[in-house]
Design an enzyme around this catalytic site. Structure first.
Site, PDB file in Angstrom:
ATOM      1  N   SER A   8      -0.486 -20.046   5.853  1.00 19.71           N
ATOM      2  CA  SER A   8      -0.447 -19.845   7.304  1.00 19.71           C
ATOM      3  C   SER A   8       0.641 -20.715   7.908  1.00 19.71           C
ATOM      4  CB  SER A   8      -1.793 -20.209   7.917  1.00 19.71           C
ATOM      5  OG  SER A   8      -1.639 -20.260   9.330  1.00 19.71           O
ATOM      6  N   HIS A  31       1.072 -15.665   6.398  1.00 21.21           N
ATOM      7  CA  HIS A  31       0.045 -15.416   7.407  1.00 21.21           C
ATOM      8  C   HIS A  31       0.555 -15.938   8.752  1.00 21.21           C
ATOM      9  CE1 HIS A  31      -4.184 -14.862   8.667  1.00 21.21           C
ATOM     10  NE2 HIS A  31      -4.036 -15.986   9.358  1.00 21.21           N
ATOM     11  N   ASP A  33      -0.271 -16.435  12.654  1.00 23.22           N
ATOM     12  CA  ASP A  33      -1.373 -16.510  13.620  1.00 23.22           C
ATOM     13  C   ASP A  33      -0.853 -16.325  15.042  1.00 23.22           C
ATOM     14  OD1 ASP A  33      -3.781 -17.114  12.033  1.00 23.22           O
ATOM     15  OD2 ASP A  33      -2.650 -18.890  11.431  1.00 23.22           O
ATOM     16  N   MET A  35      -1.832 -16.137  18.884  1.00 20.46           N
ATOM     17  CA  MET A  35      -2.919 -16.553  19.803  1.00 20.46           C
ATOM     18  C   MET A  35      -2.435 -16.434  21.237  1.00 20.46           C
ATOM     19  SD  MET A  35      -4.317 -19.942  17.883  1.00 20.46           S
ATOM     20  CE  MET A  35      -4.396 -20.068  16.083  1.00 20.46           C
ATOM     21  N   HIS A  64      -2.234 -12.062  12.021  1.00 14.10           N
ATOM     22  CA  HIS A  64      -3.630 -12.235  12.437  1.00 14.10           C
ATOM     23  C   HIS A  64      -3.633 -12.398  13.953  1.00 14.10           C
ATOM     24  CE1 HIS A  64      -7.371 -15.124  12.326  1.00 14.10           C
ATOM     25  NE2 HIS A  64      -7.638 -13.978  12.922  1.00 14.10           N
ATOM     26  N   MET A  66      -5.234 -13.090  17.233  1.00  7.83           N
ATOM     27  CA  MET A  66      -6.373 -13.669  17.956  1.00  7.83           C
ATOM     28  C   MET A  66      -6.083 -13.491  19.436  1.00  7.83           C
ATOM     29  SD  MET A  66      -6.756 -16.903  15.430  1.00  7.83           S
ATOM     30  CE  MET A  66      -5.133 -16.558  14.766  1.00  7.83           C
ATOM     31  N   MET A 135     -13.786 -15.021   8.979  1.00  4.96           N
ATOM     32  CA  MET A 135     -13.325 -16.341   9.423  1.00  4.96           C
ATOM     33  C   MET A 135     -14.292 -17.411   8.919  1.00  4.96           C
ATOM     34  SD  MET A 135     -10.480 -16.004  11.054  1.00  4.96           S
ATOM     35  CE  MET A 135     -10.347 -17.735  11.513  1.00  4.96           C
ATOM     36  N   ASP A 173     -10.243 -17.210   5.902  1.00  7.82           N
ATOM     37  CA  ASP A 173      -9.253 -17.951   6.681  1.00  7.82           C
ATOM     38  C   ASP A 173      -9.956 -19.080   7.423  1.00  7.82           C
ATOM     39  OD1 ASP A 173      -7.147 -18.787   8.290  1.00  7.82           O
ATOM     40  OD2 ASP A 173      -7.077 -16.960   9.505  1.00  7.82           O
TER      41      ASP A 173
HETATM   42  C1  DX5 Z   1      -7.169 -20.519  12.644  1.00  7.16           C
HETATM   43  C2  DX5 Z   1      -6.125 -19.655  11.989  1.00  7.16           C
HETATM   44  C3  DX5 Z   1      -5.854 -20.024  10.591  1.00  7.16           C
HETATM   45  C4  DX5 Z   1      -5.304 -21.421  10.411  1.00  7.16           C
HETATM   46  C5  DX5 Z   1      -5.880 -21.937   9.143  1.00  7.16           C
HETATM   47  O1  DX5 Z   1      -7.629 -19.901  13.800  1.00  7.16           O
HETATM   48  O2  DX5 Z   1      -6.526 -18.290  12.006  1.00  7.16           O
HETATM   49  O3  DX5 Z   1      -5.008 -19.072   9.936  1.00  7.16           O
HETATM   50  O4  DX5 Z   1      -3.915 -21.496  10.327  1.00  7.16           O
HETATM   51  O5  DX5 Z   1      -5.515 -23.265   8.986  1.00  7.16           O
HETATM   52  P1  DX5 Z   1      -6.230 -24.187   7.880  1.00  7.16           P
HETATM   53  O6  DX5 Z   1      -5.996 -23.546   6.545  1.00  7.16           O
HETATM   54  O7  DX5 Z   1      -5.564 -25.498   8.058  1.00  7.16           O
HETATM   55  O8  DX5 Z   1      -7.706 -24.208   8.234  1.00  7.16           O
HETATM   56 ZN    ZN Z   2      -5.366 -16.891  10.728  1.00  6.78          ZN
END
Ligand code: DX5
Ligand code: ZN
Length: 229
Positions: A8, A31, A33, A35, A64, A66, A135, A173
């Protein structure tokens, strides 16, 4: 299916994303993220950054989302170059229609479940998906502690996949690390997102290799995978 490791970039240096992508060239997917500060209390990046990353690396992008209103915004991430797009079940107004649209545009369609969202109500919808994301932390931030209480949901999801004979990938994740990845693999996960465990390591590529070796060994010994080898 062989296990897949998806670093990620949330834990990478956002000012050096091309180099950070290169640093994990052995990864299966990157990956990404996304947000929006509404669905989760954090703000990261959007379509223009995905477009630039696509040009900067050959590793396919696992986006991903969010975000609220994924029905409206998710297809643009396919246009930007994502090979896989994950929307949240809690945010999608019409998940079947959205999954079909993502697939029709040529991407893998995936759906994510927050820790408090059960998988069972979505059993009939699973054939519409290429991947389900369970998750293992509350979404929003990297570096949180893995939620062991999600292991039964991973097991039940793996049972549903077997019951229906699906090709569905099962991703985890949040808090995935050398300390937790074996438990996830034993429970039935086959795609592993790791942020801080990869980018917090001295050698991110070596961390990817080590996580892959651990997950492979753990899934080979797992009962759910007995028919897969
Ligand atoms: C959290 C993200 C993850 C995050 C995971 O909301 O969706 O992808 O980057 O980070 P680690 O592996 O550090 O928990
Ligand atoms: Zn993620």
């Amino acid at each position: 299916m062989a296990v897949q490791i998806n670093p990620s970039i949330l834990s990478a240096d956002f000012a050096r994303l091309a180099e950070e992508a290169d640093a994990v060239s052995g990864a299966d997917w990157l990956h990404v993220d996304v947000m929006d500060n509404h669905f989760v209390p954090n703000l990261t990046l959007g379509v223009p950054v995905v477009e630039s990353l696509r040009r900067a690396t050959d590793t396919p992008l696992d986006c991903h989302l969010m975000i609220d209103e994924p029905d409206r915004w998710a297809p643009a991430f396919v246009d930007a170059g994502a090979g896989s797009v994950t929307f949240h079940a809690e945010a999608a107004a019409a998940p079947v229609r959205l999954a079909r649209e993502l697939r029709a545009k040529g991407a893998r369609a995936a759906m994510a479940l927050k820790p408090a969202t059960p998988v069972e109500p979505y059993e009939d919808l699973l054939p519409e998906l290429d991947m389900l994301l369970v998750m293992t932390v509350e979404p929003g931030f990297g570096g949180q502690a893995f939620l062991d209480i999600m292991l039964p949901k991973i097991r039940r999801t793996r049972e549903l996949i077997a019951k229906h004979g699906l090709e569905l990938w099962l991703q985890v994740d949040g808090g995935v690390s050398a300390q937790t990845i074996e438990r996830c693999a034993e429970a039935g996960a086959d795609v592993f997102v790791a942020g801080s465990a990869v980018y917090g390591a001295e050698d991110p590529a070596a961390a990817v290799r080590a996580l892959r070796a651990q997950a492979t060994a753990a899934s080979e010994g797992a009962a759910w995978a007995a028919g897969c080898h």
